[in-house]
Scaffold this active site. Structure first.
Site, PDB file in Angstrom:
ATOM      1  N   GLY A   1      10.042  -2.021  -2.970  1.00 41.95           N
ATOM      2  CA  GLY A   1       9.534  -3.038  -2.047  1.00 41.95           C
ATOM      3  C   GLY A   1      10.634  -3.534  -1.127  1.00 41.95           C
TER       4      GLY A   1
ATOM      5  N   SER B   1       2.217   2.943  -2.651  1.00 47.29           N
ATOM      6  CA  SER B   1       1.790   3.861  -3.716  1.00 47.29           C
ATOM      7  C   SER B   1       0.373   4.358  -3.483  1.00 47.29           C
ATOM      8  CB  SER B   1       1.897   3.184  -5.085  1.00 47.29           C
ATOM      9  OG  SER B   1       3.224   2.759  -5.306  1.00 47.29           O
ATOM     10  N   TYR B   2      -0.461   3.492  -2.905  1.00 46.81           N
ATOM     11  CA  TYR B   2      -1.828   3.916  -2.579  1.00 46.81           C
ATOM     12  C   TYR B   2      -1.789   5.117  -1.635  1.00 46.81           C
ATOM     13  CZ  TYR B   2      -6.722   3.638  -1.156  1.00 46.81           C
ATOM     14  OH  TYR B   2      -8.044   3.944  -0.907  1.00 46.81           O
TER      15      TYR B   2
ATOM     16  N   GLY C   1       0.782  -1.234   0.000  1.00 47.17           N
ATOM     17  CA  GLY C   1       0.000   0.000   0.000  1.00 47.17           C
ATOM     18  C   GLY C   1       0.814   1.283   0.000  1.00 47.17           C
TER      19      GLY C   1
HETATM   20  P1  ADP Z   1       2.773  -0.961  -3.135  1.00 45.91           P
HETATM   21  O1  ADP Z   1       2.933   0.388  -3.769  1.00 45.91           O
HETATM   22  O2  ADP Z   1       3.266  -1.000  -1.733  1.00 45.91           O
HETATM   23  O3  ADP Z   1       3.381  -2.047  -3.965  1.00 45.91           O
HETATM   24  P2  ADP Z   1      -0.020  -0.544  -3.692  1.00 45.91           P
HETATM   25  O4  ADP Z   1      -0.139   0.817  -3.111  1.00 45.91           O
HETATM   26  O5  ADP Z   1       0.054  -0.605  -5.170  1.00 45.91           O
HETATM   27  O6  ADP Z   1       1.216  -1.319  -3.054  1.00 45.91           O
HETATM   28  O7  ADP Z   1      -1.235  -1.387  -3.125  1.00 45.91           O
HETATM   29  C1  ADP Z   1      -1.527  -2.712  -3.539  1.00 45.91           C
HETATM   30  C2  ADP Z   1      -3.043  -2.863  -3.713  1.00 45.91           C
HETATM   31  O8  ADP Z   1      -3.723  -2.681  -2.478  1.00 45.91           O
HETATM   32  C3  ADP Z   1      -3.631  -1.854  -4.666  1.00 45.91           C
HETATM   33  O9  ADP Z   1      -4.591  -2.489  -5.473  1.00 45.91           O
HETATM   34  C4  ADP Z   1      -4.285  -0.832  -3.782  1.00 45.91           C
HETATM   35  O10 ADP Z   1      -5.397  -0.241  -4.393  1.00 45.91           O
HETATM   36  C5  ADP Z   1      -4.687  -1.640  -2.555  1.00 45.91           C
HETATM   37  N1  ADP Z   1      -4.591  -0.819  -1.341  1.00 45.91           N
HETATM   38  C6  ADP Z   1      -3.440  -0.469  -0.745  1.00 45.91           C
HETATM   39  N2  ADP Z   1      -3.669   0.282   0.356  1.00 45.91           N
HETATM   40  C7  ADP Z   1      -4.999   0.418   0.450  1.00 45.91           C
HETATM   41  C8  ADP Z   1      -5.866   1.086   1.380  1.00 45.91           C
HETATM   42  N3  ADP Z   1      -5.378   1.782   2.421  1.00 45.91           N
HETATM   43  N4  ADP Z   1      -7.198   1.022   1.171  1.00 45.91           N
HETATM   44  C9  ADP Z   1      -7.685   0.323   0.121  1.00 45.91           C
HETATM   45  N5  ADP Z   1      -6.932  -0.331  -0.793  1.00 45.91           N
HETATM   46  C10 ADP Z   1      -5.602  -0.304  -0.639  1.00 45.91           C
HETATM   47 MG    MG Z   2       3.983   0.817  -5.528  1.00 43.97          MG
END
Ligand code: ADP
Ligand code: MG
Length: 365
Positions: free
Chosen positions: A257, A115-116, A113
């Site tokens: 990561g 990037s989210y 999460g």
């Molecule tokens: P990372 O950047 O750490 O690899 P991401 O941010 O891409 O991970 O998140 C992975 C998945 O989880 C995505 O599909 C994202 O939409 C979902 N996600 C992550 N954090 C949240 C959150 N706080 N609420 C809802 N969905 C989330």
């Molecule tokens: Mg990411």
């Protein structure tokens, strides 16, 4: 100077499809600013970490249900993007207006999460867009005859210890060089610093940058999992009457990561990549450990900033002239237990670092 610790927030996301398919159990619970993780192989073996903030973004409410291994009677509401922005982003902006540098780092395994929280997806905009939007709103609301504002935006990626400008269409082979200047410290030579007049402009730049982000074909989530993205906003306030300029650098970092690099491939680019990604993240870990020890009163002779590109660029953010915030992004699932525990431990070390931030103000040049 004011000495303050790195502020640390933990955020736990919902189950992913893969975790649901594996009928994962939730091993995380939160109560006020404490995060508890439970060992799925040894229920009853719990560890509690106390940070500045704990964000429950796993489900609508935190309940003691069957899917939760951790017994906990408290009910927390889902922490959304706005809540996270208000706690962390707004503080960064307030600091920037005073002339302090600020850094926000997102740490955690791929898919946790980061990037989210930082950029967001679709209408769920993350801290970076919300900070930029709010900055321009505040500038609008603070128009004065004797005051000028300047905002510049840059966006880069560190991949294989090479720096790529994410706002430049011409890719330089070998990457941009990191140089050192006596006054401004380490900087990226030739990086585009785009002057911005509005949030809309920044929104376009972010979109542009996301497209350019390296896409090497690894197993999953290739583009972002092995590279670090650094967005820097330079905010200047020029006080014409006093002839003083206040300035603040805001670094917003979506780290690679944190999972241990698996040696799936054995030659060429993949191998080099594995070693190098390790180098920047490993060095970050070493710098954090050294600073944490120093803050606890141990004699530390050497902080290895120079060992990687990432730590060179973050030098002032780590133990230097910056107010620093770390978001530790975690999965709720039992299958991620080891990685999640290691993320929480990493954050625990980061928490110990003491920075000494000073207001950057001086005569207008
Ligand atoms: P990372 O950047 O750490 O690899 P991401 O941010 O891409 O991970 O998140 C992975 C998945 O989880 C995505 O599909 C994202 O939409 C979902 N996600 C992550 N954090 C949240 C959150 N706080 N609420 C809802 N969905 C989330
Ligand atoms: Mg990411």
């Amino acid at each position: 100077p004011s000495y303050d610790s790195v502020k640390v927030a933990v955020r736990v996301r919902p189950f992913s499809k893969r975790e649901k398919d594996a009928s994962s159990k939730c091993v995380i619970s939160m109560k006020t600013n404490c995060t508890t993780i439970c060992d799925p192989k040894n229920v009853g073996n719990e560890k509690t970490f106390k940070f500045d903030l704990a964000y429950w973004s796993h489900s609508e409410y935190l309940k003691n249900t069957e899917s939760t291994l951790v017994p906990d009677g408290s009910y927390s509401r889902y922490a959304d993007q706005k809540t996270v922005f208000q706690d962390l982003g707004q503080g960064i902006l307030d600091n920037a207006w005073q002339g302090y540098n600020a850094t926000l780092l997102a740490y955690g395994q791929t898919g946790s999460g980061k990037s989210y929280s930082m950029i967001g997806y679709g209408t769920n905009r993350g801290i970076i867009p919300l900070v930029c939007e709010e900055l321009f709103r505040a500038i609008e609301n603070n128009q004065e005859k004797n005051k000028q504002y300047q905002v510049t935006f840059s966006m880069l990626e560190i991949y294989n210890e090479q720096v790529t400008d994410l706002l430049s269409k011409t890719k330089k082979s070998g990457g941009l060089k990191v140089r050192e200047d006596q006054h401004q410290g380490f900087y990226v030579d030739g990086l585009k610093l785009v002057p911005c007049e509005s949030y809309a402009q920044i929104e376009r730049l972010i979109e542009q940058g996301k497209k350019i982000r390296t896409t090497a074909s690894t197993s999953m989530n290739a583009s972002s999992s092995r590279s670090h993205m650094v967005i820097t906003i330079q905010f200047k306030q020029i006080l014409l009457k006093e002839d003083i300029t206040k300035q603040s650098s805001i670094n917003l970092v979506d780290l690679a990561g944190s999972e241990r690099q698996k040696s799936s491939a054995s030659e060429g680019d993949r191998l080099r990549e594995g070693t190098c990604v390790n180098l920047s993240l490993t060095t970050l870990g070493n710098v954090i450990s050294a600073l944490a020890e120093a803050a606890m009163g141990k004699k530390v002779l050497h902080i290895p900033y120079r060992d990687s590109v990432l730590t060179k660029l973050l030098q002032s953010a780590l133990g230097g002239n910056s107010r620093t915030v770390m978001i530790a992004a975690i999965s709720p699932a039992d299958i991620c237990y080891e990685e999640t525990l290691s993320t929480l431990r990493y954050a625990e070390r980061a928490k110990k670092i003491k920075n000494k931030a000073i207001i950057n103000a001086g005569p207008t040049e």
